[in-house]
Design a protein around this motif. Structure first.
Motif, mmCIF file in Angstrom:
data_model
loop_
_atom_site.group_PDB
_atom_site.id
_atom_site.type_symbol
_atom_site.label_atom_id
_atom_site.label_comp_id
_atom_site.label_asym_id
_atom_site.label_seq_id
_atom_site.Cartn_x
_atom_site.Cartn_y
_atom_site.Cartn_z
ATOM 1 N N UNK A 88 -13.491 34.156 -34.165
ATOM 2 C CA UNK A 88 -13.073 33.111 -35.113
ATOM 3 C C UNK A 88 -11.632 32.695 -34.869
ATOM 4 N N UNK A 89 -10.761 33.674 -34.633
ATOM 5 C CA UNK A 89 -9.356 33.355 -34.377
ATOM 6 C C UNK A 89 -9.173 32.586 -33.078
ATOM 7 N N UNK A 90 -9.964 32.919 -32.067
ATOM 8 C CA UNK A 90 -9.883 32.172 -30.805
ATOM 9 C C UNK A 90 -10.307 30.725 -31.013
ATOM 10 N N UNK A 91 -11.312 30.491 -31.839
ATOM 11 C CA UNK A 91 -11.741 29.123 -32.154
ATOM 12 C C UNK A 91 -10.634 28.381 -32.903
ATOM 13 N N UNK A 92 -9.992 29.073 -33.845
ATOM 14 C CA UNK A 92 -8.885 28.461 -34.584
ATOM 15 C C UNK A 92 -7.732 28.124 -33.643
ATOM 16 N N UNK A 93 -7.440 29.045 -32.718
ATOM 17 C CA UNK A 93 -6.361 28.806 -31.759
ATOM 18 C C UNK A 93 -6.674 27.592 -30.897
ATOM 19 N N UNK A 94 -7.922 27.465 -30.490
ATOM 20 C CA UNK A 94 -8.342 26.320 -29.684
ATOM 21 C C UNK A 94 -8.145 25.019 -30.469
ATOM 22 N N UNK A 95 -8.540 25.023 -31.736
ATOM 23 C CA UNK A 95 -8.374 23.839 -32.578
ATOM 24 C C UNK A 95 -6.893 23.520 -32.769
ATOM 25 N N UNK A 96 -6.088 24.550 -33.005
ATOM 26 C CA UNK A 96 -4.647 24.343 -33.171
ATOM 27 C C UNK A 96 -4.012 23.807 -31.894
ATOM 28 N N UNK A 97 -4.469 24.296 -30.758
ATOM 29 C CA UNK A 97 -3.958 23.805 -29.476
ATOM 30 C C UNK A 97 -4.219 22.314 -29.319
ATOM 31 N N UNK A 98 -5.383 21.884 -29.747
ATOM 32 C CA UNK A 98 -5.708 20.457 -29.707
ATOM 33 C C UNK A 98 -4.814 19.664 -30.641
ATOM 34 N N UNK A 99 -4.552 20.214 -31.830
ATOM 35 C CA UNK A 99 -3.666 19.546 -32.788
ATOM 36 C C UNK A 99 -2.246 19.419 -32.230
ATOM 37 N N UNK A 100 -1.771 20.487 -31.598
ATOM 38 C CA UNK A 100 -0.424 20.463 -31.013
ATOM 39 C C UNK A 100 -0.351 19.428 -29.895
ATOM 40 N N UNK A 101 -1.377 19.364 -29.087
ATOM 41 C CA UNK A 101 -1.433 18.376 -28.006
ATOM 42 C C UNK A 101 -1.354 16.964 -28.584
ATOM 43 N N UNK A 102 -2.068 16.727 -29.682
ATOM 44 C CA UNK A 102 -2.031 15.414 -30.336
ATOM 45 C C UNK A 102 -0.631 15.082 -30.844
#
Length: 89
Positions: A30-44
């Motif tokens: 679950x945390x890895x999925x959250x990190x992936x989503x956060x990485x996308x947000x940071x990229x944006x």
């Protein structure tokens, strides 16, 4: 025979508590999925900064500096200045 000795039960199998192991693995997933989503947000956000005319490379440097202790930043800046002068920059 006890039918609760399956790996799905809370009992230990081969010395391993299956439910505890499953819980740990699922939490990490679950945390890895959250990190992936956060990485996308940071990229944006960096894309937004770039489209607003900011230099993303410099923003990344500032973020890195803000994570450091002030004394450490000062020491690095002093060394950078010394090295620049030594190279005639």
């Amino acid at each position: 025979m006890d039918s609760d000795n399956s790996p799905e039960s809370g009992h230990e199998t081969g010395g391993i508590a299956a439910d505890r192991l499953r819980s740990i693995i699922e939490r990490v997933e679950r945390l890895e999925e959250e990190r992936k989503a956060l990485g996308g947000d940071i990229k944006d956000i960096f894309a937004e900064a770039k489209s607003a005319g900011f230099d993303v490379k410099v923003i990344r440097q500032i973020i890195r500096l803000r994570r450091q202790e002030p004394a450490e930043v000062q020491e690095q800046e002093t060394l950078l200045d010394i090295y620049r002068r030594a190279l005639g920059m």
